[in-house]
Design a protein around this motif. Structure first.
Motif, PDB file in Angstrom:
ATOM      1  N   THR A 160      -9.905  -9.986  -4.535  1.00  0.00           N
ATOM      2  CA  THR A 160      -9.355  -9.603  -3.223  1.00  0.00           C
ATOM      3  C   THR A 160      -8.150 -10.460  -2.865  1.00  0.00           C
ATOM      4  O   THR A 160      -7.108  -9.959  -2.416  1.00  0.00           O
ATOM      5  CB  THR A 160     -10.429  -9.727  -2.132  1.00  0.00           C
ATOM      6  OG1 THR A 160     -11.528  -8.884  -2.470  1.00  0.00           O
ATOM      7  CG2 THR A 160      -9.866  -9.357  -0.758  1.00  0.00           C
ATOM      8  N   ALA A 161      -8.274 -11.771  -3.119  1.00  0.00           N
ATOM      9  CA  ALA A 161      -7.175 -12.696  -2.803  1.00  0.00           C
ATOM     10  C   ALA A 161      -5.967 -12.412  -3.682  1.00  0.00           C
ATOM     11  O   ALA A 161      -4.811 -12.504  -3.230  1.00  0.00           O
ATOM     12  CB  ALA A 161      -7.641 -14.145  -2.975  1.00  0.00           C
ATOM     13  N   GLN A 162      -6.241 -12.057  -4.944  1.00  0.00           N
ATOM     14  CA  GLN A 162      -5.141 -11.756  -5.867  1.00  0.00           C
ATOM     15  C   GLN A 162      -4.416 -10.488  -5.432  1.00  0.00           C
ATOM     16  O   GLN A 162      -3.177 -10.416  -5.459  1.00  0.00           O
ATOM     17  CB  GLN A 162      -5.688 -11.588  -7.285  1.00  0.00           C
ATOM     18  CG  GLN A 162      -4.609 -11.341  -8.335  1.00  0.00           C
ATOM     19  CD  GLN A 162      -3.673 -12.539  -8.499  1.00  0.00           C
ATOM     20  OE1 GLN A 162      -4.142 -13.628  -8.766  1.00  0.00           O
ATOM     21  NE2 GLN A 162      -2.386 -12.336  -8.302  1.00  0.00           N
ATOM     22  N   THR A 163      -5.165  -9.490  -4.970  1.00  0.00           N
ATOM     23  CA  THR A 163      -4.557  -8.235  -4.488  1.00  0.00           C
ATOM     24  C   THR A 163      -3.694  -8.487  -3.255  1.00  0.00           C
ATOM     25  O   THR A 163      -2.563  -7.960  -3.136  1.00  0.00           O
ATOM     26  CB  THR A 163      -5.664  -7.212  -4.173  1.00  0.00           C
ATOM     27  OG1 THR A 163      -6.433  -6.971  -5.364  1.00  0.00           O
ATOM     28  CG2 THR A 163      -5.056  -5.910  -3.657  1.00  0.00           C
ATOM     29  N   ALA A 164      -4.218  -9.320  -2.363  1.00  0.00           N
ATOM     30  CA  ALA A 164      -3.470  -9.651  -1.135  1.00  0.00           C
ATOM     31  C   ALA A 164      -2.193 -10.394  -1.469  1.00  0.00           C
ATOM     32  O   ALA A 164      -1.118 -10.144  -0.878  1.00  0.00           O
ATOM     33  CB  ALA A 164      -4.344 -10.489  -0.198  1.00  0.00           C
ATOM     34  N   ALA A 170       5.222  -8.646  -2.798  1.00  0.00           N
ATOM     35  CA  ALA A 170       6.132  -7.481  -2.798  1.00  0.00           C
ATOM     36  C   ALA A 170       6.875  -7.388  -1.469  1.00  0.00           C
ATOM     37  O   ALA A 170       8.090  -7.087  -1.439  1.00  0.00           O
ATOM     38  CB  ALA A 170       5.336  -6.208  -3.063  1.00  0.00           C
ATOM     39  N   LEU A 171       6.195  -7.613  -0.335  1.00  0.00           N
ATOM     40  CA  LEU A 171       6.832  -7.578   0.978  1.00  0.00           C
ATOM     41  C   LEU A 171       7.865  -8.686   1.095  1.00  0.00           C
ATOM     42  O   LEU A 171       8.953  -8.506   1.663  1.00  0.00           O
ATOM     43  CB  LEU A 171       5.784  -7.704   2.085  1.00  0.00           C
ATOM     44  CG  LEU A 171       4.835  -6.504   2.235  1.00  0.00           C
ATOM     45  CD1 LEU A 171       3.748  -6.816   3.257  1.00  0.00           C
ATOM     46  CD2 LEU A 171       5.629  -5.255   2.666  1.00  0.00           C
ATOM     47  N   TYR A 172       7.506  -9.855   0.557  1.00  0.00           N
ATOM     48  CA  TYR A 172       8.443 -10.988   0.628  1.00  0.00           C
ATOM     49  C   TYR A 172       9.697 -10.686  -0.174  1.00  0.00           C
ATOM     50  O   TYR A 172      10.809 -10.988   0.250  1.00  0.00           O
ATOM     51  CB  TYR A 172       7.761 -12.249   0.114  1.00  0.00           C
ATOM     52  CG  TYR A 172       8.684 -13.449   0.081  1.00  0.00           C
ATOM     53  CD1 TYR A 172       8.997 -14.127   1.266  1.00  0.00           C
ATOM     54  CD2 TYR A 172       9.255 -13.886  -1.117  1.00  0.00           C
ATOM     55  CE1 TYR A 172       9.869 -15.220   1.234  1.00  0.00           C
ATOM     56  CE2 TYR A 172      10.098 -14.975  -1.154  1.00  0.00           C
ATOM     57  CZ  TYR A 172      10.405 -15.643   0.027  1.00  0.00           C
ATOM     58  OH  TYR A 172      11.253 -16.731  -0.003  1.00  0.00           O
ATOM     59  N   ASP A 173       9.464 -10.070  -1.358  1.00  0.00           N
ATOM     60  CA  ASP A 173      10.623  -9.755  -2.205  1.00  0.00           C
ATOM     61  C   ASP A 173      11.551  -8.717  -1.522  1.00  0.00           C
ATOM     62  O   ASP A 173      12.756  -8.715  -1.762  1.00  0.00           O
ATOM     63  CB  ASP A 173      10.164  -9.211  -3.551  1.00  0.00           C
ATOM     64  CG  ASP A 173       9.467 -10.276  -4.378  1.00  0.00           C
ATOM     65  OD1 ASP A 173       9.663 -11.483  -4.099  1.00  0.00           O
ATOM     66  OD2 ASP A 173       8.685  -9.931  -5.324  1.00  0.00           O
ATOM     67  N   SER A 174      10.970  -7.825  -0.699  1.00  0.00           N
ATOM     68  CA  SER A 174      11.786  -6.793  -0.006  1.00  0.00           C
ATOM     69  C   SER A 174      12.292  -7.284   1.358  1.00  0.00           C
ATOM     70  O   SER A 174      12.946  -6.539   2.095  1.00  0.00           O
ATOM     71  CB  SER A 174      10.971  -5.503   0.175  1.00  0.00           C
ATOM     72  OG  SER A 174       9.860  -5.735   0.990  1.00  0.00           O
ATOM     73  N   GLY A 175      11.945  -8.494   1.730  1.00  0.00           N
ATOM     74  CA  GLY A 175      12.406  -9.065   2.998  1.00  0.00           C
ATOM     75  C   GLY A 175      11.538  -8.703   4.178  1.00  0.00           C
ATOM     76  O   GLY A 175      11.921  -8.970   5.321  1.00  0.00           O
ATOM     77  N   ASN A 176      10.378  -8.142   3.930  1.00  0.00           N
ATOM     78  CA  ASN A 176       9.500  -7.713   5.022  1.00  0.00           C
ATOM     79  C   ASN A 176       8.362  -8.695   5.302  1.00  0.00           C
ATOM     80  O   ASN A 176       7.483  -8.416   6.117  1.00  0.00           O
ATOM     81  CB  ASN A 176       8.912  -6.349   4.709  1.00  0.00           C
ATOM     82  CG  ASN A 176       9.973  -5.280   4.640  1.00  0.00           C
ATOM     83  OD1 ASN A 176      10.877  -5.257   5.495  1.00  0.00           O
ATOM     84  ND2 ASN A 176       9.900  -4.415   3.646  1.00  0.00           N
ATOM     85  N   ALA A 177       8.322  -9.835   4.587  1.00  0.00           N
ATOM     86  CA  ALA A 177       7.298 -10.864   4.832  1.00  0.00           C
ATOM     87  C   ALA A 177       7.963 -12.217   4.731  1.00  0.00           C
ATOM     88  O   ALA A 177       8.922 -12.412   3.975  1.00  0.00           O
ATOM     89  CB  ALA A 177       6.162 -10.757   3.831  1.00  0.00           C
ATOM     90  N   SER A 178       7.420 -13.133   5.524  1.00  0.00           N
ATOM     91  CA  SER A 178       8.000 -14.475   5.550  1.00  0.00           C
ATOM     92  C   SER A 178       7.430 -15.350   4.445  1.00  0.00           C
ATOM     93  O   SER A 178       6.408 -15.035   3.821  1.00  0.00           O
ATOM     94  CB  SER A 178       7.718 -15.119   6.914  1.00  0.00           C
ATOM     95  OG  SER A 178       6.322 -15.333   7.056  1.00  0.00           O
ATOM     96  N   GLU A 183       3.019 -18.180   1.231  1.00  0.00           N
ATOM     97  CA  GLU A 183       2.312 -19.414   0.907  1.00  0.00           C
ATOM     98  C   GLU A 183       0.848 -19.323   1.330  1.00  0.00           C
ATOM     99  O   GLU A 183      -0.035 -19.827   0.646  1.00  0.00           O
ATOM    100  CB  GLU A 183       2.990 -20.597   1.579  1.00  0.00           C
ATOM    101  CG  GLU A 183       4.380 -20.916   1.032  1.00  0.00           C
ATOM    102  CD  GLU A 183       4.334 -21.296  -0.439  1.00  0.00           C
ATOM    103  OE1 GLU A 183       3.312 -21.891  -0.892  1.00  0.00           O
ATOM    104  OE2 GLU A 183       5.296 -21.001  -1.173  1.00  0.00           O
ATOM    105  N   ALA A 184       0.591 -18.683   2.452  1.00  0.00           N
ATOM    106  CA  ALA A 184      -0.789 -18.532   2.932  1.00  0.00           C
ATOM    107  C   ALA A 184      -1.601 -17.677   1.977  1.00  0.00           C
ATOM    108  O   ALA A 184      -2.773 -17.957   1.682  1.00  0.00           O
ATOM    109  CB  ALA A 184      -0.790 -17.912   4.318  1.00  0.00           C
ATOM    110  N   ALA A 185      -0.985 -16.627   1.411  1.00  0.00           N
ATOM    111  CA  ALA A 185      -1.689 -15.769   0.442  1.00  0.00           C
ATOM    112  C   ALA A 185      -1.992 -16.532  -0.837  1.00  0.00           C
ATOM    113  O   ALA A 185      -3.070 -16.384  -1.457  1.00  0.00           O
ATOM    114  CB  ALA A 185      -0.845 -14.542   0.144  1.00  0.00           C
ATOM    115  N   LYS A 186      -1.041 -17.350  -1.247  1.00  0.00           N
ATOM    116  CA  LYS A 186      -1.270 -18.159  -2.445  1.00  0.00           C
ATOM    117  C   LYS A 186      -2.415 -19.161  -2.225  1.00  0.00           C
ATOM    118  O   LYS A 186      -3.252 -19.387  -3.118  1.00  0.00           O
ATOM    119  CB  LYS A 186      -0.007 -18.909  -2.837  1.00  0.00           C
ATOM    120  CG  LYS A 186       1.096 -17.998  -3.385  1.00  0.00           C
ATOM    121  CD  LYS A 186       2.311 -18.819  -3.788  1.00  0.00           C
ATOM    122  CE  LYS A 186       3.407 -17.929  -4.377  1.00  0.00           C
ATOM    123  NZ  LYS A 186       4.618 -18.717  -4.754  1.00  0.00           N
ATOM    124  N   THR A 187      -2.460 -19.764  -1.059  1.00  0.00           N
ATOM    125  CA  THR A 187      -3.523 -20.737  -0.752  1.00  0.00           C
ATOM    126  C   THR A 187      -4.891 -20.061  -0.765  1.00  0.00           C
ATOM    127  O   THR A 187      -5.880 -20.597  -1.255  1.00  0.00           O
ATOM    128  CB  THR A 187      -3.257 -21.395   0.601  1.00  0.00           C
ATOM    129  OG1 THR A 187      -1.985 -22.068   0.577  1.00  0.00           O
ATOM    130  CG2 THR A 187      -4.353 -22.359   0.969  1.00  0.00           C
TER     131      THR A 187
END
Length: 428
Positions: A160-164, A170-178, A183-187
């Motif tokens: 689940t964490a890996q999917t998130a 992907a959102l970060y790469d498109s500029g839609n996520a900070s 970093e929070a998803a990686k943690t």
């Protein structure tokens, strides 16, 4: 010669006496008889002196006819008789002997039960060991199930964490996520992985279960050992236990039973390093013992140890053990007695044999036997072959110089000169 002259003078004296007048004959009768006796005595002395040639009596020698026969050279050793296979039956169990099923002299087969021990304490210990093993095994299996459930949940959380993380990336790469969201998803994924990997292993539970199993098997093996069995087929020669005693506490710490294969007997004898070079595998052996009442049995050298050992603490001499297998299984020999083994080192038949004392070493170092030829000593050079305790084989240096039946001087004096005149006494 002088002897003839003296005899003629005595004859003349006797003739003169016969010519005396009849009156004188009667008076001289006794004197005449005395003179005749003196004459006989003198003649006897003269004859003896004449036999000596130079006035001395000839030395006397004894001879016997030379004969052919068989001779053996042996090495005699003493040692005990034993079975070819033996075993000492012991028990390390501190258990009371309940039953002894054999007695000394009984023949037993390999695997046969000799005695039974009290097994009640071991049976109780086996029950306890079974319970401990079952508990350890159940605990281990329960821990395996718990770990499986926990691991499944932790793995699902990781997925689940890996999917998130993938979505936020992907959102970060498109500029839609900070960056903070990334970093929070990686943690979250790292925490899930750490949680999954923190599941405690079951090694300690597995080890405990294995130890319990081994303990149970040990007790079960000990239970089997409460039946004392024979490791070989043979004869029970000693029983050193009694019913009621503990199996590991025998008389004088001797084995419970001693069993030997008495169908085939053998001797194991240490041989001095000085004689071991004469011993060969396959050599015949003549075995004697008091129990055989003058009879003997045959044996064979079947083994020679590859190493030597110290003869005794006070000696530097080394000895090498050899094994002699006794061929005759129907003799009166029994294990445990001492016997004499005469190993045949060499033998010959139909050869010239004399007493050892009949062969002398001459001044030049050669060996010879003596015979008498034309009243005088004749030395015949010989070589010595096989030697027994009292006899020796002789081989002529010159072919044909000795023949069967010729008279050999017994125990001759080596200083007798060639041709020296002797007086002979012949024996058979």
């Amino acid at each position: 010669n002088m002897t003839d002259t003296k005899e003629q003078n005595l004859d003349a004296l006797a003739e003169e006496m016969m010519k005396e007048t009849p009156g004188k004959k009667k008076k001289k009768k006794k004197k005449w008889i005395a003179i005749i006796l003196v004459v006989v005595l003198v003649i006897g002395v003269l004859v003896v002196k004449n036999m000596g040639g130079n006035g001395e009596q000839l030395p006397m020698v004894q001879t016997k006819p030379l004969a052919k026969g068989a001779i053996m050279q042996t090495l005699s050793l003493n040692g005990p008789i034993s079975g070819t296979d033996s075993v000492e039956v012991v028990s390390n169990l501190h258990a009371e002997i309940q039953e002894i099923l054999v007695k000394e002299g009984d023949k037993v087969e390999e695997g046969q039960v000799l005695a039974r021990l009290d097994s009640s304490e071991l049976e109780r210990q086996i029950t306890i060991a079974e319970n401990e093993y079952n508990l350890a095994k159940a605990t281990y299996q329960e821990k395996l199930r718990e770990n499986a459930v926990y691991t499944q949940k932790a793995s699902a959380a990781c997925e689940t964490a890996q999917t998130a993380l993938n979505r936020v990336q992907a959102l970060y790469d498109s500029g839609n996520a900070s960056l903070v969201e990334l970093e929070a998803a990686k943690t979250t994924l790292s925490d899930a992985i750490r949680e999954r990997d923190s599941v405690a292993g079951c090694e300690s539970f597995a080890l405990q279960a294995e130890n319990s199993r081994l303990s149970l098997e040990q007790k079960q093996e000990q239970l089997k050992d409460t039946e004392i069995i024979s490791q070989i087929s043979g004869t029970v020669v000693r029983v050193n236990s009694k019913v009621g005693r503990f199996a590991d506490k025998t008389e004088n710490d001797r084995p419970m039973f001693e069993i030997e294969n008495l169908e085939k007997l053998e001797m194991e004898i240490p041989v001095s390093e000085y004689y071991i070079g004469e011993i060969k595998l396959g050599q015949k052996v003549i075995i004697t013992a008091d129990i055989l009442n003058g009879e003997s049995v045959e044996g064979t050298v079947t083994a020679i140890s590859p190493t030597g050992e110290v003869k005794s603490a006070s000696s530097t001499e080394r000895v090498i053990p050899i094994t002699i297998q006794i061929s005759d299984t129907s003799s009166a020999l029994i294990a445990g007695i001492n016997a004499k083994a005469s190993i045949i080192l060499d033998e010959a038949e139909n050869t010239f044999i004399v007493q050892s004392s009949d062969v002398v070493q001459r001044a030049d170092g050669s060996l010879a036997v003596a015979t008498v030829e034309n009243g005088g000593i004749k030395w015949i050079p010989v070589l010595c072959g096989i030697e027994s305790d009292f006899e020796v084989e002789i081989i002529p240096v010159e072919e044909g110089s000795i023949v069967e039946g010729m008279q050999i001087v017994s125990n001759p004096n080596g200083n007798m000169a060639e041709g020296m005149l002797v007086s002979v006494i012949t024996t058979e």
